[in-house]
Design a protein around this motif. Structure first.
Motif, PDB file in Angstrom:
ATOM      1  N   ASP A 141       0.805  -1.225   0.000  1.00 42.03           N
ATOM      2  CA  ASP A 141       0.000   0.000   0.000  1.00 42.03           C
ATOM      3  C   ASP A 141       0.838   1.276   0.000  1.00 42.03           C
ATOM      4  OD1 ASP A 141       0.897  -0.576   2.565  1.00 42.03           O
ATOM      5  OD2 ASP A 141      -0.830   0.350   3.538  1.00 42.03           O
ATOM      6  N   MET A 142       2.073   1.200   0.462  1.00 40.58           N
ATOM      7  CA  MET A 142       2.947   2.374   0.474  1.00 40.58           C
ATOM      8  C   MET A 142       4.383   1.893   0.580  1.00 40.58           C
ATOM      9  SD  MET A 142       2.479   3.888   4.365  1.00 40.58           S
ATOM     10  CE  MET A 142       0.698   3.641   4.454  1.00 40.58           C
ATOM     11  N   ASP A 143       5.312   2.762   0.257  1.00 45.11           N
ATOM     12  CA  ASP A 143       6.709   2.379   0.384  1.00 45.11           C
ATOM     13  C   ASP A 143       7.099   2.369   1.858  1.00 45.11           C
ATOM     14  OD1 ASP A 143       9.208   2.012  -1.487  1.00 45.11           O
ATOM     15  OD2 ASP A 143       9.896   3.211   0.213  1.00 45.11           O
TER      16      ASP A 143
ATOM     17  N   GLU B 178       7.845   5.554   3.639  1.00 47.82           N
ATOM     18  CA  GLU B 178       6.719   6.336   4.155  1.00 47.82           C
ATOM     19  C   GLU B 178       6.361   5.895   5.563  1.00 47.82           C
ATOM     20  OE1 GLU B 178       3.383   7.150   1.362  1.00 47.82           O
ATOM     21  OE2 GLU B 178       4.501   5.879  -0.020  1.00 47.82           O
TER      22      GLU B 178
ATOM     23  N   HIS C 252       2.489  12.376  10.069  1.00 45.96           N
ATOM     24  CA  HIS C 252       3.440  13.099   9.216  1.00 45.96           C
ATOM     25  C   HIS C 252       3.478  14.572   9.624  1.00 45.96           C
ATOM     26  CE1 HIS C 252       2.411   9.480   6.895  1.00 45.96           C
ATOM     27  NE2 HIS C 252       3.599   9.605   6.351  1.00 45.96           N
TER      28      HIS C 252
ATOM     29  N   VAL D  27       1.403  15.817   3.115  1.00 46.82           N
ATOM     30  CA  VAL D  27       0.893  14.500   2.731  1.00 46.82           C
ATOM     31  C   VAL D  27       0.108  14.698   1.441  1.00 46.82           C
ATOM     32  CG1 VAL D  27      -0.498  12.506   3.391  1.00 46.82           C
ATOM     33  CG2 VAL D  27       0.734  13.806   5.152  1.00 46.82           C
ATOM     34  N   THR D  28       0.478  13.980   0.402  1.00 47.35           N
ATOM     35  CA  THR D  28      -0.157  14.199  -0.896  1.00 47.35           C
ATOM     36  C   THR D  28      -1.614  13.756  -0.876  1.00 47.35           C
ATOM     37  OG1 THR D  28       0.435  12.019  -1.778  1.00 47.35           O
ATOM     38  CG2 THR D  28       2.045  13.814  -2.056  1.00 47.35           C
TER      39      THR D  28
ATOM     40  N   GLU E 178      -3.055  11.925  -3.057  1.00 53.21           N
ATOM     41  CA  GLU E 178      -3.143  10.504  -3.406  1.00 53.21           C
ATOM     42  C   GLU E 178      -2.873   9.613  -2.193  1.00 53.21           C
ATOM     43  OE1 GLU E 178      -2.610  13.013  -6.827  1.00 53.21           O
ATOM     44  OE2 GLU E 178      -1.348  12.789  -5.028  1.00 53.21           O
ATOM     45  N   GLN E 179      -1.878   9.996  -1.388  1.00 54.07           N
ATOM     46  CA  GLN E 179      -1.561   9.186  -0.214  1.00 54.07           C
ATOM     47  C   GLN E 179      -2.697   9.210   0.793  1.00 54.07           C
ATOM     48  OE1 GLN E 179       2.179  10.084   1.716  1.00 54.07           O
ATOM     49  NE2 GLN E 179       1.679   8.867   3.519  1.00 54.07           N
TER      50      GLN E 179
ATOM     51  N   ARG F 163      -5.551   7.068  -0.464  1.00 52.37           N
ATOM     52  CA  ARG F 163      -5.203   5.646  -0.416  1.00 52.37           C
ATOM     53  C   ARG F 163      -5.248   5.115   1.012  1.00 52.37           C
ATOM     54  NH1 ARG F 163      -0.641   6.186  -2.850  1.00 52.37           N
ATOM     55  NH2 ARG F 163       0.741   6.037  -1.048  1.00 52.37           N
ATOM     56  N   GLU F 164      -4.727   5.899   1.960  1.00 51.89           N
ATOM     57  CA  GLU F 164      -4.655   5.419   3.328  1.00 51.89           C
ATOM     58  C   GLU F 164      -6.010   5.467   4.037  1.00 51.89           C
ATOM     59  OE1 GLU F 164      -1.498   6.047   6.010  1.00 51.89           O
ATOM     60  OE2 GLU F 164      -0.209   6.963   4.507  1.00 51.89           O
TER      61      GLU F 164
ATOM     62  N   GLU G 217      -7.846   7.212  -5.474  1.00 49.15           N
ATOM     63  CA  GLU G 217      -6.878   8.303  -5.605  1.00 49.15           C
ATOM     64  C   GLU G 217      -7.389   9.501  -6.387  1.00 49.15           C
ATOM     65  OE1 GLU G 217      -4.384   4.650  -4.776  1.00 49.15           O
ATOM     66  OE2 GLU G 217      -6.163   5.133  -5.949  1.00 49.15           O
TER      67      GLU G 217
END
Length: 240
Positions: free
Chosen positions: A59-61, A64, A181, A186-187, A189-190, A193-194, A201
């Motif tokens: 789901d994320m790198d 992150e 964060h 925080v974008t 898209e993030q 998604r979260e 997105e």
């Protein structure tokens, strides 16, 4: 090492299972997570002594996740990754990881590195609680609640009763991502998604609606927010 708690974050079920079996055999208490969002929640709720983190999550790198953890905790983070590139290691360490183990690895070496990370963490661990202060608000990540100081000033000499700010589950999820964060963009898209999941997105209007609701509940002047800041076209930042 007895009864230290490790959070294992890896999306490969076989590897996560093998790690858990070996760690428990050595006396560790093991908590597992298979993606970044559940890892961040588990860290806030379970208070691990060390985090063993794979960078390749669905789901994320993993970087992150490191950034999210470092928004509120100094828990030792040992990165476990198949990535061989030096720049990946440098980025993880720059973001606040404590150690970096490359796959494949020897289990006895991994255990030694985890024990060393826990010792370093214990040397400077206070009564760390996942509570983030934003103005006159205290955001408690473990208990999933927001408290507002009863005093007018935000610089907090204490005193005055606190009142809980009632948030819906989605408002809390939105705020939680921003809190992890703190002070960083925080974008869009993030966030989508979260909070809402993969596939959302492009639903930017969700963010506008919930940002407005949060400002009404959290900001002294919702029309001129000091903490929940929009960067048009980019995302949102929660400023302390």
């Amino acid at each position: 090492m007895t009864h230290a708690r490790v959070l294992v974050v890896d999306d490969e079920p076989a590897l996560a299972r093998a790690l858990a079996i070996n760690l428990r055999a050595q006396g560790w208490e093991v908590v597992t997570a298979s993606d970044g969002a559940s890892a961040l929640r588990a860290a806030a709720q379970k208070h691990p002594d060390v985090v063993l983190l794979d960078l390749g999550l669905p789901d994320m790198d993993g970087t992150e996740v490191i950034a999210g953890l470092r928004g509120w905790t100094e828990v030792p983070i040992v990165v476990l990754s198949a990535r061989q590139h030096g720049e990946d290691k440098v980025e993880a360490l720059d973001l606040g990881a404590d150690d970096y183990v490359t796959k494949p690895f020897a289990m006895n070496e991994l255990m030694a590195r985890l024990r060393a990370a826990v010792r370093r963490g214990a040397a400077h661990a206070g009564d760390e609680e996942p509570v983030v202060v934003v103005g006159d608000l205290r955001i408690d990540l473990a208990r999933k609640r927001v408290l507002r100081s009863g005093t007018a000033g935000g610089d907090g000499g204490g005193g005055g009763a606190e009142e809980e700010v009632r948030l819906t589950p989605t408002e809390w999820e939105f705020l939680e991502v921003l809190t992890r964060h703190l002070g960083r963009l925080v974008t869009r898209e993030q966030l989508l998604r979260e909070v809402w999941g993969p596939g959302y997105e492009s639903e930017g209007h969700y963010l506008r609606v919930y940002a407005a609701q949060l400002r009404r509940k959290l900001e002294a002047d919702p029309a001129a927010p000091r903490h929940l800041i929009t960067s048009p076209g980019l995302g949102y930042t929660l400023e302390p």
